[in-house]
Scaffold this active site. Sequence first.
Site, PDB file in Angstrom:
ATOM      1  N   CYS A 206       0.838  -1.201   0.000  1.00 50.70           N
ATOM      2  CA  CYS A 206       0.000   0.000   0.000  1.00 50.70           C
ATOM      3  C   CYS A 206       0.877   1.256   0.000  1.00 50.70           C
ATOM      4  CB  CYS A 206      -0.973  -0.038   1.175  1.00 50.70           C
ATOM      5  SG  CYS A 206      -2.361   1.115   0.998  1.00 50.70           S
TER       6      CYS A 206
ATOM      7  N   GLU B  61      -1.499  -9.373   3.252  1.00 51.82           N
ATOM      8  CA  GLU B  61      -1.443  -9.965   4.596  1.00 51.82           C
ATOM      9  C   GLU B  61      -2.816 -10.361   5.116  1.00 51.82           C
ATOM     10  OE1 GLU B  61      -1.580  -5.420   5.433  1.00 51.82           O
ATOM     11  OE2 GLU B  61      -0.912  -6.794   3.861  1.00 51.82           O
TER      12      GLU B  61
ATOM     13  N   HIS C  10      -3.496  -5.260   0.172  1.00 49.88           N
ATOM     14  CA  HIS C  10      -2.967  -5.795   1.432  1.00 49.88           C
ATOM     15  C   HIS C  10      -2.980  -7.324   1.394  1.00 49.88           C
ATOM     16  CE1 HIS C  10      -2.905  -2.062   3.971  1.00 49.88           C
ATOM     17  NE2 HIS C  10      -3.705  -1.646   2.993  1.00 49.88           N
TER      18      HIS C  10
END
Length: 565
Positions: A390, A518, A516
């Site tokens: 990001c 994750e 993102h």
Amino acid sequence: MARPKNVKHIFVTGGVVSSLGKGILSASLGLLLKSRGLRVAIQKYDPYINVDPGTMSPYQHGEVYVTDDGAETDLDLGHYERFLDEPTSQASNLTMGRVYKAVIDKERQGEYLGGTVQVVPHVIDEIKAKMNELAKNANLDVLITEIGGTIGDIESLPFLEAMRQLKLDLGTKNLLNIHLTLVPYIKAACEMKTKPTQHSVKMLLETGIQPDILVCRSEKPLSREIKNKVGHFCNLHEADVIGLSDCETIYGVPIMLLDEQLDKRVLKKLGIKKFQDPELSYWTEFCDKVKHPEDGEVTIAVCGKYTEYPDAYKSILESFVHAGAVNNVKVTVRFIRSEDAEESGCDIATAMKDVHGLLVAPGFGDRGIEGKISFIRYARENNIPFLGICLGMQCATIEFARNVCGLSEANSTEFSKRCRQPVIDLMEHQKKVKEKGGTMRLGSYPCILKEDTIANKAYGKFLINERHRHRYEFNNEYRELLEQNGMLFSGTSPNGDLVEIIEISGHPWFVGVQFHPEYKSRVRSAHPLFVGFVAAAKAFAFGDRQLSFEPDTLPLGEPERTLEG
């Protein structure tokens, strides 16, 4: 297999102190019940008055976890998804702020027929309706609800009253309360103290709730004598007092709770008679890899703005655990405060000594940005594996534009409203948005990958879906110039307008992503980009500085040749 007719409710509360691990307990119990063939979902109720945590400081709240449908939620939902391997949604997180807002909106619309709007019954009824909502709309056997905060907090009282009433409505065989407490070990006295747990249960009883099961956190395993004492003073059988001592890894908690037979006690109390034996061999194997990596250790630097509070990067840290297990290495994270590089006398080479990979973390605002850019330049020029997420991807774009393309004033309009070379700019549809909460580009969006790129090889396919949380994007006016100088746009939106992934030609592993990754890493399916990043760091650590990441590092097979992904 026969299914229970009614959805069974389990409420998890906590006492004595905060941060005992209600989220891990809820996720672990959910995993145990799912392993027995039951359909399980978990939701989190937060007592704060914010509508959602989207505008809260990471220092106060930690990570904001984003779901596929664009909800900005508590970080515990990340634990739920990682443990259960099931997606959460907007319905999985309720705040007291959202409850009050719903009640006030109804009052303004005249739904209460001119009556006096009160906590009882109106707020409580709204909470009870929400408690049943997910159970009614999902195909479930068991719904676990974690109630945030600590027993004794004023903010949590409406949730507790709603739970008390719901148990009367549904019956004792359909709703169960598990209370998590602390049994501290006093070194000076060489003994564990049960009094804090007793007082916590006493406060819970004052709300009209008798816990059905106690889970007691402790430094050391609880003796039978301690369990018997706790049960005696808390109106419970010894078998309903579950010990949960400190674990080497949070992923060991389900195994410990299985050994303590928590799932069996829950099944018995809820009257669930049809279930299978738990199948957790894959989980045990994963824990063994985490505890005993065969190929040593790699060190990855995480450069961010909130490094004093690691919970701000919770999903990133857990993604490294998953990817480390796939690569048979332990990933040691070295936090680097991005502002440090802006201070005079900071030696980036010293800070990056013995580091095998650099991750530049997401964030907002201009604080520490120049520090991030300096570390990115060092990684690019020294062929150190790099992953920017990001804001990290945006900083990588700025660094490349300045130091490779000669755009000395390259910047983002987030940091400099009147910058002359805005390589990162506010998204077009965001320019008229005034409100802050829930107005970013949020949730899951598709992305098309370019063939034979690092991203394409990592994913093993051409169409992916990833979760976003941002307002700013790559400015396409500079696309041609950066591409001519070696930047590769390896992932874009389906119409090609939005740059989602950047790479740098000639660098062994340099990837920046606008999304993102994750948020989608799991125990059973570590995220491909994290697996590839850790593999690159491993190769860098062991001397293979010219790594070219191949897709067979992941069990994904050959890259797909269609857009169906």
